[in-house]
Design a protein around this motif. Sequence first.
Motif, short mmCIF file in Angstrom:
data_model
loop_
_atom_site.label_atom_id
_atom_site.label_comp_id
_atom_site.label_asym_id
_atom_site.label_seq_id
_atom_site.Cartn_x
_atom_site.Cartn_y
_atom_site.Cartn_z
N LYS A 1 0.09 2.36 -5.59
CA LYS A 1 -1.24 1.80 -5.55
C LYS A 1 -2.47 2.01 -5.51
N GLU B 1 -5.61 1.06 3.02
CA GLU B 1 -5.02 0.49 3.54
C GLU B 1 -6.16 -1.63 2.49
N PHE C 1 1.22 -1.11 0.08
CA PHE C 1 0.00 0.16 -0.23
C PHE C 1 0.96 1.25 -0.51
#
Length: 536
Positions: free
Chosen positions: A284, A516, A280
């Motif tokens: 991303k 996340e 993360f």
Amino acid sequence: MSKLVSASAAARLIKDGMTVSVSSSSGLGCPDLMLKAIGERFEAEGHPRDLTTLHPIAAGDMSGIKGVDYIARKGLLKKIIGGSYPSGPSSAEPPLIWQMIGNEEVAAYNIPSGILFDMHREAAAKRPGVLTKVGLDTFVDPDRQGCAMNARAASEPVLKKVEFEGEDWLYFPAIRPDVAIIRATTADERGNLTYEHEGAYLGGLDQALAARNNGGIVIAQVKRVTKDGSLRPHDVRVPGVLVDYIVIDPDQKQTTQTGYDPAISGEIMRPLGSFRVPEFNVQKVIARRVAQELEAGSAVNLGFGISANVPRILIEEGLHGAVTWVIEQGAVGGVPLLDFAFGCASNADAFMPSPYQFTYFQGAGFDASLLSFLEIDRNGSVNVSKLSFRPHVTAGAGGFVDITARAKKIVFSGMFNAGAKLAVADGRLVIEKDGKLKKLVNEVEHVTFSGRRGVEQGQDVTYITERAVMKLTPQGIVLNEIAPGVDLKAHILDQSEFPLIVSDRLKTMDAALFAEAPIGLSLPQKPARTAGGAHG
């Protein structure tokens, strides 16, 4: 008579002034031992001299497979024509071939990979050359750089713009190779070649035909030799009638830093859980937003960079198989690999020869392409192929121009500017310090994708960064979305050299992208194809 020879003996077959076509894609399929033998012969004897070499994708990349740098010697090379070139970190010493290019010791050209394969096909059929619109209004166009990478090349043009039936076209005369150096896994005693351990077929057959049909020779580097008649004819990709000499390298790498991985060559299938999910971070976030542009049932091309992580986003979201990935080296389906194995795929459905994959791309048979950018300008043009202050960090265009020339939908991804200090926290983007180098510029240094052509052709073009989502329109680049936590003026409008058009419907990017946990991605279904689609 046996076709088996040593690498040094094969190198002596190459005479001064010859044109040599070399099959590889960076480290993938690179006939490294043969290139090393040619370089060693030159060091010892001063021959062969004044070669012209053709590299439709790229040869070697300085990370375990030296490739073209073996022959990057003043006097050995007179002219080099490549789809791309070795690249490396800005802190490292430039590859030898880049030093030669910068010192004007070789005439160097960057011709799009698909066009280079087309030139081989035309040479094989003894036709005059390639007539194409691929590359118009980019660095390929003679009105710009005409593919030349240095002044020496600019003085010896390799193409011209012509009028045909009232329209502008680019004409590339066919180049007839005297020697083709290709690679496979196995040869039988008659020279029939199979590719069972290779990560792609690349363009070996087309290169062999171009050499053979013009009175040249074909040298095949392989891992092993087997008895005549022991290969299944359906497995033979290059028939022995086209192969003159066989060189064995039992240690040839499958691709850069990879000795042999049976999943790369499609001999086994990896469990989905074995693929690394991206950590993360800001990259991303971008890859997730790119994934939101996809439709289920699509065939989607991938380029190097942030977008190469999108297949892993789909794995994490439980959507693997919703789209079919297609990459220029030839893999169809599966999971394209990252880093030094980029250009390979595990669990592929099929491997197409690269020249046919490029025909698919040039004619826009696929649905979307996910690519990177170094710079974007006010016209929507994109540069991925040249930075004057760090030339060896860029590899050239490869198949980028072939892919984008007519693509229906293109999603470019990258960081909004260079050198920013960023963080992601509590569902928002935190810009601790902005970068000093702007990537949205008035005019890109090198036009790899033409925004003007994109508008003329009605291409659907989106630019996705960590802080903004933008769209190419006839009026200019429209800002449609901004990241949560971002100041519109300070972090976006003031960080662009040209004015962005702020949409009346400006919205905030989905906060889930900045957390996340998986984002619960859902892809709309691509409309069913019907006969009589777009013609262009």
